[in-house]
Design an enzyme around this catalytic site. Structure first.
Site, PDB file in Angstrom:
ATOM      1  N   ASP A   1       4.418   6.476   7.797  1.00 49.80           N
ATOM      2  CA  ASP A   1       3.757   6.124   6.546  1.00 49.80           C
ATOM      3  C   ASP A   1       2.541   7.007   6.315  1.00 49.80           C
ATOM      4  OD1 ASP A   1       2.623   5.074   4.339  1.00 49.80           O
ATOM      5  OD2 ASP A   1       2.520   3.009   5.054  1.00 49.80           O
TER       6      ASP A   1
ATOM      7  N   ASP B   1       8.046  -0.191  11.522  1.00 43.10           N
ATOM      8  CA  ASP B   1       7.578  -0.407  10.150  1.00 43.10           C
ATOM      9  C   ASP B   1       6.171   0.182   9.991  1.00 43.10           C
ATOM     10  OD1 ASP B   1       7.624  -1.488   7.560  1.00 43.10           O
ATOM     11  OD2 ASP B   1       6.737  -3.390   8.222  1.00 43.10           O
TER      12      ASP B   1
ATOM     13  N   HIS C   1       2.369  -5.712  -0.822  1.00 42.20           N
ATOM     14  CA  HIS C   1       2.479  -6.528   0.385  1.00 42.20           C
ATOM     15  C   HIS C   1       1.738  -7.858   0.235  1.00 42.20           C
ATOM     16  CE1 HIS C   1       3.346  -2.482   2.103  1.00 42.20           C
ATOM     17  NE2 HIS C   1       4.282  -3.177   2.714  1.00 42.20           N
TER      18      HIS C   1
HETATM   19  P1  13P Z   1       6.140  -8.649   2.118  1.00 42.41           P
HETATM   20  O1  13P Z   1       4.697  -8.814   2.413  1.00 42.41           O
HETATM   21  O2  13P Z   1       6.413  -8.756   0.648  1.00 42.41           O
HETATM   22  O3  13P Z   1       7.027  -9.541   2.910  1.00 42.41           O
HETATM   23  O4  13P Z   1       6.542  -7.125   2.508  1.00 42.41           O
HETATM   24  C1  13P Z   1       6.827  -6.791   3.826  1.00 42.41           C
HETATM   25  C2  13P Z   1       6.910  -5.322   4.049  1.00 42.41           C
HETATM   26  O5  13P Z   1       6.967  -4.518   3.143  1.00 42.41           O
HETATM   27  C3  13P Z   1       6.943  -4.863   5.442  1.00 42.41           C
HETATM   28  O6  13P Z   1       6.907  -3.484   5.529  1.00 42.41           O
HETATM   29  O1  G3H Z   2       3.841  -4.280   5.640  1.00 46.48           O
HETATM   30  C1  G3H Z   2       3.324  -4.901   6.551  1.00 46.48           C
HETATM   31  C2  G3H Z   2       4.094  -5.942   7.258  1.00 46.48           C
HETATM   32  O2  G3H Z   2       4.095  -7.147   6.538  1.00 46.48           O
HETATM   33  C3  G3H Z   2       3.573  -6.092   8.647  1.00 46.48           C
HETATM   34  O3  G3H Z   2       2.364  -6.750   8.661  1.00 46.48           O
HETATM   35  O4  G3H Z   2       0.866  -5.240   9.962  1.00 46.48           O
HETATM   36  O5  G3H Z   2       0.373  -7.698   9.738  1.00 46.48           O
HETATM   37  O6  G3H Z   2       2.280  -6.913  11.160  1.00 46.48           O
HETATM   38  P1  G3H Z   2       1.395  -6.644   9.969  1.00 46.48           P
HETATM   39 ZN    ZN Z   3       5.759  -2.532   4.003  1.00 48.12          ZN
END
Ligand code: 13P
Ligand code: G3H
Ligand code: ZN
Length: 307
Positions: A104, A82, A178
């Site tokens: 990203d 991610d 987010h």
């Molecule tokens: P949320 O913060 O809305 O749960 O989004 C998570 C996300 O986009 C992780 O990439």
């Molecule tokens: O988009 C971000 C996700 O919620 C992951 O969050 O970078 O704190 O693990 P993090």
């Molecule tokens: Zn995200």
């Protein structure tokens, strides 16, 4: 069953008007809770690991936990990076066995985002790995990048971006963000923009980041037991259902899992002040993850029995 590519999942989701949940994982209890929910609902799953999660748990631990999970299920499961920040990190997870990555470059100028994404696509496709990219910018905070303003995805630029990069799916900015504070006023998403993008690129799976609903029951529970989470607001479930019925095939959820875990741990510790066995509160947290993911699968994503 070994990890799979998201390709078939997204084909089914696109044609069937539903979406696959991409749930962020950081530790064993989260992985177990998600896997249990997926098994009970017979739902395809994407488990995703951010750079922060990878730093917290270690890539080696995450992969071994996933191996243990997969040994106990026949569900199709994708392991996804991610918000991959660099080519090097994408390469490391691909070499480690992830079946999907997000690069990203959304904070970069258009041509630089294209160049970085293309570099990842070339490496990933050679290994049969799926690539999600992002164009447009979500307001809010992601690990090292913060933005005060949304920059909604421009449909014509999106066509050029996908064409020049060869990415497999596209994360778009249409009003989500987010974290737990997504809207100060009315919650709304730009569905016209989504429709324009998908009309220009039929069959392209669209990804919605920042798609937690910030379930008020858990915000209240956290606050009732010592928390201070004021004014938190997420994306209403009916808007997410509508997005899933359109070209959105992947819906990212992290905040709702975090909130549910924190709320039940606060409650458990407040109600059991003499307890100091972590299995007590972590067990409650794992149950909360499972219930939250089951709720998402049945009420938001519509992917029950699609495994
Ligand atoms: P949320 O913060 O809305 O749960 O989004 C998570 C996300 O986009 C992780 O990439
Ligand atoms: O988009 C971000 C996700 O919620 C992951 O969050 O970078 O704190 O693990 P993090
Ligand atoms: Zn995200």
């Amino acid at each position: 069953m070994p990890l799979v590519s998201p390709k078939e999942m997204f084909e089914g989701a696109y044609a069937g008007g539903y979406a696959i949940g991409a749930f962020n994982v950081n530790n064993m209890e989260i992985i177990q809770g998600i896997m249990e929910a997926g098994s009970e609902e017979n739902a395809p799953l994407i488990l995703q690991v951010s750079a922060g999660a990878r730093k917290y748990a270690g890539q080696g631990y995450i992969i071994k936990l996933m191996e243990a999970a997969l040994a106990q299920t026949d569900l199709p499961v994708v392991l996804h990076l991610d918000h991959g920040p660099t080519f090097e990190m994408c390469k490391e997870v691909i070499d480690g066995g992830f079946t999907s990555v997000m690069i990203d470059g959304s904070h970069l100028p258009f041509d630089e985002n294209i160049a970085l994404t293309k570099q990842v696509v070339t490496y990933a496709h050679d290994k049969g790995v799926w690539v999600e990219a992002e164009l447009g910018r979500l307001a809010g905070i992601e690990e090292d990048v913060s933005s005060d303003e949304h920059i909604y995805t421009d449909p014509d630029e999106a066509v050029e971006f996908v064409d020049r990069t060869g990415c497999d799916s596209l994360a778009v900015a249409i009003g989500t963000s987010h974290g737990a504070y997504k809207f100060t006023g009315e919650a709304k998403l730009d569905f016209d923009r989504l429709d324009k993008i998908s009309a220009l690129m039929p069959k392209l799976p669209i990804v919605l980041h920042g798609a937690s609903s910030v379930v008020q029951e858990y915000v209240k529970m956290a606050n009732d037991f010592g928390g201070d989470i004021g004014g938190a607001k997420g994306v209403p479930e009916d808007l997410l259902r509508k997005a899933a019925s359109k070209a959105v095939c992947k819906i990212n959820i992290d905040t709702d899992i975090r909130l549910a875990m924190t709320a039940v741990v606060r409650k458990y510790l407040a109600e059991n002040p003499a307890e100091f066995d972590p299995r007590g509160y972590l067990g409650e947290a794992r149950k909360a993850v499972k219930e939250m993911v089951r709720h998402k699968i049945t009420n938001v994503l519509g992917c029950s029995n699609k495994a």
